[in-house]
Motif scaffolding. Structure first.
Motif, short mmCIF file in Angstrom:
data_model
loop_
_atom_site.label_atom_id
_atom_site.label_comp_id
_atom_site.label_asym_id
_atom_site.label_seq_id
_atom_site.Cartn_x
_atom_site.Cartn_y
_atom_site.Cartn_z
N GLU A 305 -6.58 -7.92 4.74
CA GLU A 305 -5.37 -7.57 5.48
C GLU A 305 -5.10 -8.60 6.58
O GLU A 305 -6.01 -8.99 7.31
N PRO A 306 -3.85 -9.04 6.75
CA PRO A 306 -3.54 -10.03 7.79
C PRO A 306 -3.62 -9.43 9.19
O PRO A 306 -3.61 -8.20 9.36
N GLU A 307 -3.67 -10.28 10.19
CA GLU A 307 -3.72 -9.82 11.59
C GLU A 307 -2.50 -8.99 11.95
O GLU A 307 -2.57 -8.11 12.80
N SER A 308 -1.37 -9.26 11.30
CA SER A 308 -0.16 -8.50 11.60
C SER A 308 -0.35 -7.01 11.29
O SER A 308 0.27 -6.15 11.91
N THR A 309 -1.21 -6.69 10.33
CA THR A 309 -1.50 -5.29 10.01
C THR A 309 -2.10 -4.57 11.20
O THR A 309 -1.72 -3.44 11.54
N TYR A 310 -3.04 -5.24 11.89
CA TYR A 310 -3.72 -4.59 13.02
C TYR A 310 -2.86 -4.56 14.27
O TYR A 310 -3.03 -3.70 15.13
N ARG A 311 -1.92 -5.50 14.35
CA ARG A 311 -0.93 -5.40 15.44
C ARG A 311 -0.02 -4.19 15.21
O ARG A 311 0.44 -3.56 16.15
N LEU A 312 0.21 -3.88 13.95
CA LEU A 312 1.09 -2.75 13.60
C LEU A 312 0.37 -1.41 13.76
O LEU A 312 0.89 -0.50 14.41
N TYR A 313 -0.82 -1.28 13.19
CA TYR A 313 -1.54 -0.01 13.18
C TYR A 313 -2.44 0.18 14.41
O TYR A 313 -2.85 1.31 14.69
N SER A 326 -7.88 5.30 8.37
CA SER A 326 -7.56 6.21 7.26
C SER A 326 -6.12 6.05 6.81
O SER A 326 -5.82 6.05 5.60
N ILE A 327 -5.21 5.89 7.76
CA ILE A 327 -3.80 5.80 7.37
C ILE A 327 -3.48 4.41 6.81
O ILE A 327 -2.57 4.26 5.98
N PRO A 368 -0.82 4.51 15.07
CA PRO A 368 -1.01 4.44 13.62
C PRO A 368 0.11 5.10 12.82
O PRO A 368 0.52 4.58 11.78
N CYS A 369 0.61 6.25 13.29
CA CYS A 369 1.71 6.90 12.56
C CYS A 369 2.96 6.04 12.61
O CYS A 369 3.66 5.87 11.59
#
Length: 492
Positions: A305-313, A326-327, A368-369
């Motif tokens: 998963e890219p870093e942008s995923t963790y900025r989002l979640y 989990s989500i 996360p939601c």
């Protein structure tokens, strides 16, 4: 269901090939029926090997949602501290709840013996957001940014007053355990989108605060009287995602394959002698487990998963077992064709120390939601994915035990609570239902659990009155035998 349906579902491979002379004609008939819109057709882009599958139970009308994500906040979130803004309560601090409001309501044993019922206004600030003007607590800043994507129901209600029957009720439509849950009904109706993953997956997220964990069990995601293949498959947060999914040391895939072939032969012999359809369920579960040995490790490996995923979640998405992680896994499951994902997030049972626990609970789920909804939108998946958020009941405006502005608790309250939906044909920006100034009684547009279930089934293409399974001589339904209605104001 009827005896013919039962016969077809229990058909053996040998019997199928014996009848194979009619296969070409049947395929032609199905093609013509699909062309004329009389049965659902597979759509381009459907994920997984099961993309060409049609629902095992034909839908009654065109579905808006083909996948469901149910985010259950175990314990019952406090609606007046999150979404049901009651500014008039500031003038009622430490005054007793009037009998005219309580109206003799049955209470739990945790507060029924209290001499007083002192009102505890929310200590959190609220503001209106979006075009809808929805009031949202300061503890949910990310949720506040997406209120126009959400469909709020502020008038949910139930008869259940304690956790076990209340969770069972909202998950299965009945306070008595042993019935199929919503995820099992969706699996039963719509079937699989991927031959290599379960149709219905359950994740139990670990809260950052574990002060008061409410017990939950596999009974909540059992298939009840539906065939066993429709039960939820629980993924673990540590170790192997599924128990015994990997071969023991020294057992190569070839030996496991030979073992399963032998078991299948024995099970087929047993079926010919006994005729129990659950024997075929066992065979298919063994085969699915074998295929999942390859599919599940890839699914749960988020290293790519890219870093942008963790900025989002949020950064918690890197922590296995967290709600954020989990989500994120849920999004990966949906991409691969999992039909229904249930996430349980515990510790919302705030009988005390609400001020100390509520902020961490909200932090666990807020970003996360939001990130999940934005991610689905970016990927073009929100329109046909229904997301549900909520608990099993609400909380009382009066304090349980002592009362102070910094620390108080709230008891269970079944008369009104708030839930929201997003995507899947639900109406974005809708706010449905009102409660009185005490957030104690519903004064406009009540929504019972049965109504909610009927509405969800409507979004999935099923008439809740006709979506049934024959069991013990009765046509069983998710919505039971009491009246239920589809809330059309919640539909886009």
């Amino acid at each position: 269901m009827n005896p013919i349906d039962d016969y077809v579902r229990s058909e053996t491979r040998r019997r199928f090939f014996r009848r194979g002379g009619n296969a070409v004609g049947s395929a032609g008939l199905m093609s013509l029926l699909a062309r004329d819109g009389l049965i659902p057709q597979a759509r381009a882009g459907d994920a997984g090997k099961g993309a060409a599958h049609v629902p095992p139970i034909p839908t009654h009308f065109a579905p808006k949602a083909k996948r469901v994500v149910y985010l259950h906040m175990v314990g019952g979130p406090s609606q007046m501290d999150l979404y049901d803004y009651k500014p008039a309560m500031a003038d009622w601090y430490d005054k007793d709840l009037p009998q005219s409001i309580r109206q003799g309501q049955r209470l739990t044993t945790m507060t029924s013996g209290q001499a007083r019922f002192p009102i505890a206004p929310s200590k959190y600030k609220f503001a209106q957001h979006g075009r809808s003007g929805m009031w949202v607590s300061e503890m949910l800043p990310y949720t506040a940014k997406m209120v126009d994507d959400l469909c709020f129901i502020r008038s949910m209600h139930t008869e259940a007053i304690n956790h076990e029957p209340a969770i069972s009720y909202i998950q299965t439509g009945n306070q008595i355990t042993g019935r199929p849950c919503l995820g099992s009904w969706v699996s039963y109706g719509l079937g699989s989108l991927n031959d290599d993953l379960p149709t219905f997956v359950v994740l139990v997220a670990r809260p950052s605060n574990t002060e008061q964990i409410q017990a939950i069990s596999g009974r909540l995601w059992s298939s009840g009287y539906l065939p066993g293949e429709h039960a939820g498959v629980s993924f673990r947060s540590a170790g192997d995602p599924i128990l015994f999914i990997n071969n023991p040391p020294g057992v190569p895939p070839e030996i496991r394959r030979n073992t399963l072939d032998g078991l299948r032969a024995l099970n087929e012999m047993n079926y010919r002698q006994v005729g129990d359809p659950e024997t075929h369920t066992r065979i298919e579960q063994y085969e699915l487990a074998f295929r999942m040995q390859a599919s599940v490790p890839e699914l749960t490996n988020t290293a790519g998963e890219p870093e942008s995923t963790y900025r989002l979640y949020g950064e918690d998405a890197r922590k296995p077992g967290s709600f954020a992680n989990s989500i994120l896994l849920t999004r990966r499951m949906l991409e691969r064709g999992v039909r229904f994902v249930q996430i349980y997030h515990n510790n919302w049972d705030h009988h005390g120390n609400l001020g100390g626990r509520m902020p961490s609970q909200c932090k666990d789920v807020d970003q996360p939601c939001w990130g999940f909804i934005q991610d689905l939108k970016q990927r073009g998946m929100l329109d046909d994915t229904l997301v549900i958020w909520g608990g099993e009941f609400g909380r009382t405006i009066y304090s349980q035990g002592g009362l102070s502005k910094d620390n108080y608790g709230r008891d269970h309250h079944p008369r009104c609570f708030t839930m929201w939906m997003a995507g899947g044909g639900s109406k974005p920006g809708a706010i449905y239902g009102e409660t009185d100034e005490f957030s104690y009684n519903i004064i406009k547009d009540p929504v019972h659990i049965r109504d909610f279930h009927a509405t969800v089934l409507q979004l999935l293409g099923y008439d809740h009155e006709r979506f049934t399974h024959r069991y013990q001589g009765l046509d069983q339904k998710l919505t039971g035998v009491e009246p239920a209605r589809v809330i059309k104001e919640l539909l886009a």
